[in-house]
Write a protein that holds these residues in place. Structure first.
Motif, PDB file in Angstrom:
ATOM      1  N   ILE A 245       0.877  -1.169   0.000  1.00 24.97           N
ATOM      2  CA  ILE A 245       0.000   0.000   0.000  1.00 24.97           C
ATOM      3  C   ILE A 245       0.909   1.211   0.000  1.00 24.97           C
ATOM      4  O   ILE A 245       1.689   1.413   0.923  1.00 24.97           O
ATOM      5  CB  ILE A 245      -0.918   0.008   1.240  1.00 24.97           C
ATOM      6  N   ALA A 246       0.822   1.972  -1.046  1.00 25.72           N
ATOM      7  CA  ALA A 246       1.725   3.107  -1.188  1.00 25.72           C
ATOM      8  C   ALA A 246       1.556   4.078  -0.036  1.00 25.72           C
ATOM      9  O   ALA A 246       0.436   4.380   0.376  1.00 25.72           O
ATOM     10  CB  ALA A 246       1.458   3.819  -2.511  1.00 25.72           C
ATOM     11  N   SER A 247       2.647   4.535   0.526  1.00 24.40           N
ATOM     12  CA  SER A 247       2.522   5.603   1.508  1.00 24.40           C
ATOM     13  C   SER A 247       2.507   6.954   0.807  1.00 24.40           C
ATOM     14  O   SER A 247       2.001   7.926   1.331  1.00 24.40           O
ATOM     15  CB  SER A 247       3.633   5.543   2.565  1.00 24.40           C
ATOM     16  N   SER A 248       3.051   7.003  -0.384  1.00 26.15           N
ATOM     17  CA  SER A 248       2.999   8.233  -1.167  1.00 26.15           C
ATOM     18  C   SER A 248       1.960   8.065  -2.273  1.00 26.15           C
ATOM     19  O   SER A 248       1.867   7.005  -2.869  1.00 26.15           O
ATOM     20  CB  SER A 248       4.355   8.494  -1.823  1.00 26.15           C
ATOM     21  N   PRO A 249       1.181   9.117  -2.548  1.00 24.68           N
ATOM     22  CA  PRO A 249       0.267   9.025  -3.683  1.00 24.68           C
ATOM     23  C   PRO A 249       1.089   8.806  -4.948  1.00 24.68           C
ATOM     24  O   PRO A 249       2.168   9.369  -5.096  1.00 24.68           O
ATOM     25  CB  PRO A 249      -0.424  10.389  -3.705  1.00 24.68           C
ATOM     26  N   LEU A 250       0.612   7.957  -5.818  1.00 24.13           N
ATOM     27  CA  LEU A 250       1.401   7.624  -7.002  1.00 24.13           C
ATOM     28  C   LEU A 250       1.362   8.768  -8.011  1.00 24.13           C
ATOM     29  O   LEU A 250       0.356   9.426  -8.200  1.00 24.13           O
ATOM     30  CB  LEU A 250       0.866   6.345  -7.637  1.00 24.13           C
ATOM     31  N   LEU A 251       2.486   8.931  -8.639  1.00 26.41           N
ATOM     32  CA  LEU A 251       2.639  10.018  -9.594  1.00 26.41           C
ATOM     33  C   LEU A 251       2.068   9.648 -10.951  1.00 26.41           C
ATOM     34  O   LEU A 251       1.934  10.499 -11.838  1.00 26.41           O
ATOM     35  CB  LEU A 251       4.136  10.314  -9.724  1.00 26.41           C
ATOM     36  N   THR A 252       1.696   8.383 -11.108  1.00 28.25           N
ATOM     37  CA  THR A 252       1.311   7.870 -12.419  1.00 28.25           C
ATOM     38  C   THR A 252       0.258   8.726 -13.105  1.00 28.25           C
ATOM     39  O   THR A 252       0.427   9.164 -14.240  1.00 28.25           O
ATOM     40  CB  THR A 252       0.780   6.433 -12.261  1.00 28.25           C
ATOM     41  N   ALA A 253      -0.812   8.971 -12.391  1.00 28.81           N
ATOM     42  CA  ALA A 253      -1.915   9.711 -12.985  1.00 28.81           C
ATOM     43  C   ALA A 253      -1.420  11.098 -13.413  1.00 28.81           C
ATOM     44  O   ALA A 253      -1.727  11.581 -14.505  1.00 28.81           O
ATOM     45  CB  ALA A 253      -3.053   9.850 -11.979  1.00 28.81           C
ATOM     46  N   PHE A 254      -0.647  11.678 -12.536  1.00 29.58           N
ATOM     47  CA  PHE A 254      -0.091  13.011 -12.797  1.00 29.58           C
ATOM     48  C   PHE A 254       0.720  13.006 -14.090  1.00 29.58           C
ATOM     49  O   PHE A 254       0.539  13.843 -14.969  1.00 29.58           O
ATOM     50  CB  PHE A 254       0.784  13.386 -11.601  1.00 29.58           C
ATOM     51  N   LEU A 255       1.571  11.993 -14.219  1.00 28.31           N
ATOM     52  CA  LEU A 255       2.400  11.913 -15.420  1.00 28.31           C
ATOM     53  C   LEU A 255       1.542  11.648 -16.654  1.00 28.31           C
ATOM     54  O   LEU A 255       1.819  12.156 -17.734  1.00 28.31           O
ATOM     55  CB  LEU A 255       3.449  10.809 -15.258  1.00 28.31           C
ATOM     56  N   ASP A 256       0.502  10.857 -16.459  1.00 35.73           N
ATOM     57  CA  ASP A 256      -0.371  10.552 -17.589  1.00 35.73           C
ATOM     58  C   ASP A 256      -1.036  11.811 -18.130  1.00 35.73           C
ATOM     59  O   ASP A 256      -1.328  11.919 -19.320  1.00 35.73           O
ATOM     60  CB  ASP A 256      -1.461   9.546 -17.173  1.00 35.73           C
ATOM     61  N   LEU A 258       0.236  14.716 -18.282  1.00 32.25           N
ATOM     62  CA  LEU A 258       1.178  15.651 -18.933  1.00 32.25           C
ATOM     63  C   LEU A 258       1.103  15.554 -20.451  1.00 32.25           C
ATOM     64  O   LEU A 258       0.892  14.485 -21.001  1.00 32.25           O
ATOM     65  CB  LEU A 258       2.601  15.347 -18.447  1.00 32.25           C
TER      66      LEU A 258
END
Lengths: 258, 258, 258, 258
Positions: A245-256, A258
């Motif tokens: 379970i990620a402790s940090s929100p994943l950057l994936t969506a953010f990168l998507d 861009l």
């Protein structure tokens, strides 16, 4: 961190210590002071009631630390009761750590003699703290016999193997109506912390402190680890989970995006 | 307890923390202060350079705690380098925690992309702290690539499973020329103490603090456990032995004499 | 028990063996026959293509057992590709066990060079079986590179430490699209049985058989343990539970009625 | 593989089984036959001496498999002795598996009552096989009391948790003068193999076979795993080592020469 009680004595420190195996009495005194322990076990043989200069008795500050004589080396309930009576006379305490281990190689405790001695000693007015295998049913029977605490082992005395009895300590702690003090085998602060996280009331540590290169520093390390484990127990630990379970929100969506 | 260094920054505290999963920013701030941590990782996505009121940036005392942006959620070296550059601009730091985990279920790190990104980021002047599996050969290759530390996992992120990689952490620590920070999976203070006893330089703990019933108390518990583990490492722990060894002289001979 | 396939070769036996460390070739031959293994790895260095009397080649019955040359001792992908080509010529097989371990002490595999060599060898028409750390992401990347199986380690080669990577083997097995062969560290039949119970497709065992007092008997023991583990996997094992559950109806009620 | 004896009965099979928890009697019969077990425990309550059609009695081939009545559910030595006498009459056997577990949740055995019952039953001519915690001192006392074997637990009955008592089983096996049968908690063939590798004389498995999706196949798996573990014990396993040791000669020197 809550205090806890055995019989009518209240303890701030959940670290019980021992007086054996130190290189010398001065080092023992310093380590025990640094540990802030309020209860230290002492082998009856080391106590000589007639000798006013006995090292252990004179070296420790008895306002802060109480002595808990043990019966190390007895092989039967009868010997244990006799030893406890000697100890009471010599040390003016009715507290006794019951150790009955007939086997000289592994020093594993004898459940039958231990129960018998506990029954007798409780009747004689002793505060009994028996050293036992991590045996949940024996713990209940010791409660019925009037024990004031139970002291299940983590692994054989002096082995430094740590907690090899976790599954049984958990049952003991769940069912106990008296304090549970994990005794023997605790080889490192992480072991002591783990015992406290399981919900044990206290730990007894001797060898791991005494034989360290730096007993004073090791005593402090155990003190802190035990407090840490207790605090974690009180603050509640999360359970293991099978997925990450990620402790940090994943950057994936953010990168998507861009 | 000795201080330690990563790149040119000296740390008193060997507890690195994270900013994710706390119920609210106030609780996060209090827990991080209580932890005395000097380095807290923060997901890039949570940072908005243009927003002066960003909670993490404003809540933490930046004199005491430095932020370590992470690339959580990127899937390739290329994305990671881009994210690191964004972070450098937004947070005015060239420190970056590299997290490249293409698998959304277990968030296990990608060794190939992590090495590639480390090479590039080191060339670009970043202080790189890569999150990796407990892979001793990868650690050596990251050193060659210019990493400033290695961050092997204990178990999958957020799993609270503790140290499932001890045998490999021992090899990594034995061979490392850069600091070893155990990251991920640390579920209890006893786990963190154990990592320090093995000789790790620091631990990163996030989930276990953030999701506890009492994050402030849990933060203090981890702080103490990590200090305890380090002190024990410095004072040297005894090895496990197969026989029991009495810490108290046995009473047997004494009783025999009676 | 189901057969399984690697590339286009079908195996009845899920025990892969090795030819190293036996006291002599006769013992090796007898142990491998007793094992019923159909695939035995052999170090390239031991193979001399020009020598008609090469012991390994002549001692084994090649109708029953195929040789799997390995690249033990190479340190880079380039050396590995070269070694694989030598092996293909010498042994007339395009199967290759890829072992790239630059570290002479622990022989841990290099993930980067292993992936690179797998890519190249797959393009050259080899059936590649790479020896790797138990790294789930690396396994997926090896699949993308055209590997025919993955061979994650249980613990370092020859250490006999058993399965120290269970948590990661479980993830690998869950996610794999190619056969998973647990390699290295398997020290006892119980380790091999456990690997099969987790769902591994096969195990490679060498040291534990070769250095036993009785390699033939040990080979049979591993053969049986691996079959047992696989059969248990297929018949489905029950999960651990926290309470005890009596296998016998309790007599209590009965006694109460008396 | 050597045969072994309890009292005057010789066993080829080291797998003892149980008759509880199977979906139906036919499945039980088939699984026990497939297991090749020569001793199956049966709860006294399931036996009805007056009923000629009792399923367990009629379903099993008594030439091949002997019944071992157990006292599951009794809470005291007195109840146990009474139950053993009922069993002797009903099943015409003086063998008795002693199970005294007062706690209904974990079914942990009572050391005190078990010793007391063993003493009495041995005097009454019974062949006593007591189910106990993995307590080395209790084992010695049971020997003194006339037990014919000891049956220490791996973990609580029916928990499938496997061998949680390895450190203590090792001591018991080292010191025993009667056969050691590991009982309870064995959840998988790998657990049973491990117990045999430690040097146990036999294992009792019930739940793990009975509740499997395919009890017949699981019975065969346990049979094979136990044989494998015993064969490995007899052929001697190598000890774990800390360094890796290549099973294949390294190619490095060879490549260097090119």
């Amino acid at each position: 961190m809550e205090n806890f009680k055995i019989a009518d004595k209240e303890f701030k420190s959940r670290l019980f210590t021992g007086t054996g195996k130190f290189k010398n009495s001065q080092l023992m005194k310093e380590a025990l002071e640094a540990s802030e322990s309020e209860l230290a076990t002492v082998a009856l043989k080391r106590v000589d009631a007639g000798d006013a200069h006995d090292q252990i008795l004179t070296h420790l500050n008895h306002d802060r630390i109480s002595l808990l004589p043990n019966t190390s080396g007895v092989r039967t309930a009868k010997e244990a009761v006799f030893a406890a009576q000697l100890a009471r006379e010599a040390l003016e305490t009715n507290w006794i750590k019951l150790e009955i281990h007939p086997d000289p190689k592994y020093l594993m405790p004898d459940p039958i003699e231990t129960l018998k001695a506990t029954e007798e000693l409780a009747k004689l007015g002793f505060i009994v703290l028996p050293y036992i295998h991590a045996d949940p049913v024996l713990c209940k029977r010791l409660e019925d016999a009037g024990t004031s605490a139970v002291m299940p082992l983590g692994s054989p005395i002096g082995s430094n193997k740590g907690l090899k009895t976790i599954d049984f300590l958990e049952i003991i702690i769940e069912q106990a109506n008296v304090p549970v003090v994990v005794d023997a085998g605790i080889g490192a602060p992480s072991d002591a912390a783990k015992a406290m996280e399981l919900g044990a009331d206290a730990c007894l540590v001797n060898t791991a402190i005494a034989v360290s290169d730096n007993p004073v520093q090791m005593a402090i390390a155990f003190k802190m680890a035990i407090e840490a484990g207790r605090m974690a127990y009180e603050a509640k630990l999360a359970s293991p989970v099978n997925n990450a379970i990620a402790s940090s929100p994943l950057l994936t969506a953010f990168l998507d995006e861009l």
